[in-house]
Design a protein around this motif. Structure first.
Motif, PDB file in Angstrom:
ATOM      1  N   ALA A 103      -7.221  -9.298   0.300  1.00  0.00           N
ATOM      2  CA  ALA A 103      -6.958  -8.610  -0.962  1.00  0.00           C
ATOM      3  C   ALA A 103      -5.530  -8.816  -1.438  1.00  0.00           C
ATOM      4  CB  ALA A 103      -7.241  -7.110  -0.804  1.00  0.00           C
ATOM      5  N   LEU A 104      -4.652  -9.327  -0.577  1.00  0.00           N
ATOM      6  CA  LEU A 104      -3.289  -9.613  -1.012  1.00  0.00           C
ATOM      7  C   LEU A 104      -3.332 -10.710  -2.076  1.00  0.00           C
ATOM      8  CD1 LEU A 104      -1.387  -9.674   2.401  1.00  0.00           C
ATOM      9  CD2 LEU A 104      -1.173  -7.935   0.606  1.00  0.00           C
ATOM     10  N   SER A 160       2.552 -12.224   5.933  1.00  0.00           N
ATOM     11  CA  SER A 160       2.204 -12.490   7.332  1.00  0.00           C
ATOM     12  C   SER A 160       2.407 -11.245   8.191  1.00  0.00           C
ATOM     13  CB  SER A 160       3.048 -13.648   7.870  1.00  0.00           C
ATOM     14  OG  SER A 160       2.769 -14.845   7.171  1.00  0.00           O
ATOM     15  N   ILE A 161       3.493 -10.521   7.949  1.00  0.00           N
ATOM     16  CA  ILE A 161       3.702  -9.274   8.690  1.00  0.00           C
ATOM     17  C   ILE A 161       2.581  -8.292   8.377  1.00  0.00           C
ATOM     18  CG2 ILE A 161       5.228  -7.284   9.026  1.00  0.00           C
ATOM     19  CD1 ILE A 161       7.592  -9.093   8.317  1.00  0.00           C
ATOM     20  N   TYR A 162       2.170  -8.240   7.115  1.00  0.00           N
ATOM     21  CA  TYR A 162       1.111  -7.313   6.723  1.00  0.00           C
ATOM     22  C   TYR A 162      -0.192  -7.636   7.445  1.00  0.00           C
ATOM     23  CZ  TYR A 162      -2.424  -4.930   3.986  1.00  0.00           C
ATOM     24  OH  TYR A 162      -3.497  -4.157   3.609  1.00  0.00           O
ATOM     25  N   ALA A 203       4.020   2.170   9.337  1.00  0.00           N
ATOM     26  CA  ALA A 203       4.857   2.443   8.163  1.00  0.00           C
ATOM     27  C   ALA A 203       4.937   1.219   7.254  1.00  0.00           C
ATOM     28  CB  ALA A 203       6.253   2.877   8.614  1.00  0.00           C
ATOM     29  N   TYR A 204       5.057   0.035   7.871  1.00  0.00           N
ATOM     30  CA  TYR A 204       5.120  -1.197   7.076  1.00  0.00           C
ATOM     31  C   TYR A 204       3.819  -1.401   6.310  1.00  0.00           C
ATOM     32  CZ  TYR A 204       5.914  -6.049   5.757  1.00  0.00           C
ATOM     33  OH  TYR A 204       6.084  -7.195   5.019  1.00  0.00           O
ATOM     34  N   ARG A 254       1.312  -0.107  -0.896  1.00  0.00           N
ATOM     35  CA  ARG A 254       1.711   0.547  -2.143  1.00  0.00           C
ATOM     36  C   ARG A 254       2.363  -0.449  -3.098  1.00  0.00           C
ATOM     37  NH1 ARG A 254       3.119   4.831   1.422  1.00  0.00           N
ATOM     38  NH2 ARG A 254       5.291   4.085   1.498  1.00  0.00           N
ATOM     39  N   ALA A 255       3.121  -1.387  -2.546  1.00  0.00           N
ATOM     40  CA  ALA A 255       3.865  -2.321  -3.392  1.00  0.00           C
ATOM     41  C   ALA A 255       3.064  -3.556  -3.788  1.00  0.00           C
ATOM     42  CB  ALA A 255       5.134  -2.763  -2.653  1.00  0.00           C
TER      43      ALA A 255
END
Length: 347
Positions: A49-50, A112-114, A168-169, A175-176
């Motif tokens: 979805a990104l 990638s972190i997500y 948290a990330y 959200r962003a």
């Protein structure tokens, strides 16, 4: 049920850093095999979805042409890493295949972190809600250590340090960054078509509502999927909670780990050559010894690679002990690791 919490006690006696592989492997292969595969599907589904990820995947076209094959390829690669560890020969080969698969993409480090954060957090959230017991602190931290290690080997920078940091990330990044795009909607339709085939025939008429109920609000918004009716959300939640209670109080502890007889998928019913998985040439290659037993080291012992028996992969052991033997719906996501049985599962 006698012995039901033995593995949980074993996990709590281990160190979540030194023994992260043994802990995470136990969580997947013995404690929550059905739940973890379901949650891995949902975690990978999130990454599609990104906007940047969706655009690149649609541009290559492979996700739309052969979602089953892409799902099986990534499933094999990710499970090989988890079963054998990043320091084993098979684990190192799987990491190379993972990096090769991403070589043609212009990957954003934040994306990638997500993706890694979703693999850490979404399964633990699912277990918290629908597991037969809640995940322990050691299980949460072991997942964070494992995927932080995988991320480093993929060249991902600035990785979070702990489970709490990953969570948290994930929340901040969603959200962003998560918002509807035509490409994400196209991917969702493709994966949904495969998932419909896993819905029992008597419930096919309610398939779309039940699939939508598996998504949480951020994911539905990103895919532009309408909120399903209350009966679907409440019915799915109730069924999963009843299942959890049945497993907790009536199911025998699992005696055969998931993948004890190897990883077998619909794309590779006769086995696969790990060196070629994801390249389009793995089918028909000599069968790799992929059978793994979850052997847990004593407290403080370093994680070694899982023991491997040179056996032809065969149909896996039942996913649930005792009378509950459910199979996870397959999302059909092109990089979702859920396919384990040639005739039953895949995603």
């Amino acid at each position: 049920m006698r012995g039901r919490f033995d593995n949980a006690r074993r996990i709590e006696a281990l160190d979540p850093v030194a023994d992260h592989l043994a802990i995470h492997r136990l969580t997947l292969t013995e404690e929550f095999p059905w739940d973890m595969r379901m949650a891995f599907n949902l975690a990978f589904n999130r990454s599609f979805a990104l906007p940047r990820v969706a655009r690149q995947l649609v541009a290559t076209g492979a996700i739309l042409r052969s979602p089953r094959k892409r799902a099986d390829d990534t499933g094999i690669i990710m499970y090989e890493i988890l079963l054998h560890g990043t320091e084993s020969a098979r684990g190192k080969l799987a990491i190379r295949r993972l990096n090769d698969a991403h070589r043609g993409f212009a990957l954003d480090n934040g994306d990638s972190i997500y993706v890694l954060a979703a693999l850490v957090v979404i399964p633990m959230r699912w277990l918290r809600r629908y597991g037969w017991r809640r995940p322990t602190a050691n299980e949460r931290e072991a997942a964070a250590v494992f995927y932080r290690r995988v991320g480093r080997l993929m060249g991902v920078r600035d990785l979070p340090d702990s489970f709490g940091d990953f969570e948290a990330y994930l929340e901040q990044y969603e959200r962003a960054q998560l918002h509807p795009t035509p490409e994400a909607a196209q991917i969702e339709r493709t994966t949904r078509d495969l998932l419909r085939g896993r819905i029992p025939a008597r419930l096919r008429g309610a398939a779309d509502a039940l699939i939508g109920a598996l998504y949480d609000e951020p994911l539905r918004a990103a895919y532009d999927v309408p909120r399903p009716p209350l009966w679907a959300r409440a019915g799915l939640h109730t069924a999963l909670r009843v299942r959890a209670l049945l497993l907790r109080f009536f199911a025998r502890p699992r005696t055969t780990p998931l993948f004890a007889d190897g990883i077998v998928t619909k794309s590779y019913p006769d086995g696969y050559n790990l060196a070629h998985v994801g390249s389009g040439t793995a089918t028909g290659e000599p069968i790799e010894p992929a059978s793994v037993r979850s052997e847990v080291p004593a407290t403080g012992e370093p994680n070694g690679p899982a023991s491997v028996r040179s056996e032809v992969p065969a149909t896996g052991a039942p996913d649930e002990p005792a009378s509950v033997q459910e199979e996870p719906p397959a999302t059909g996501a092109p990089i979702g690791p859920a396919s384990v049985r040639s005739e039953e599962c895949g995603s």
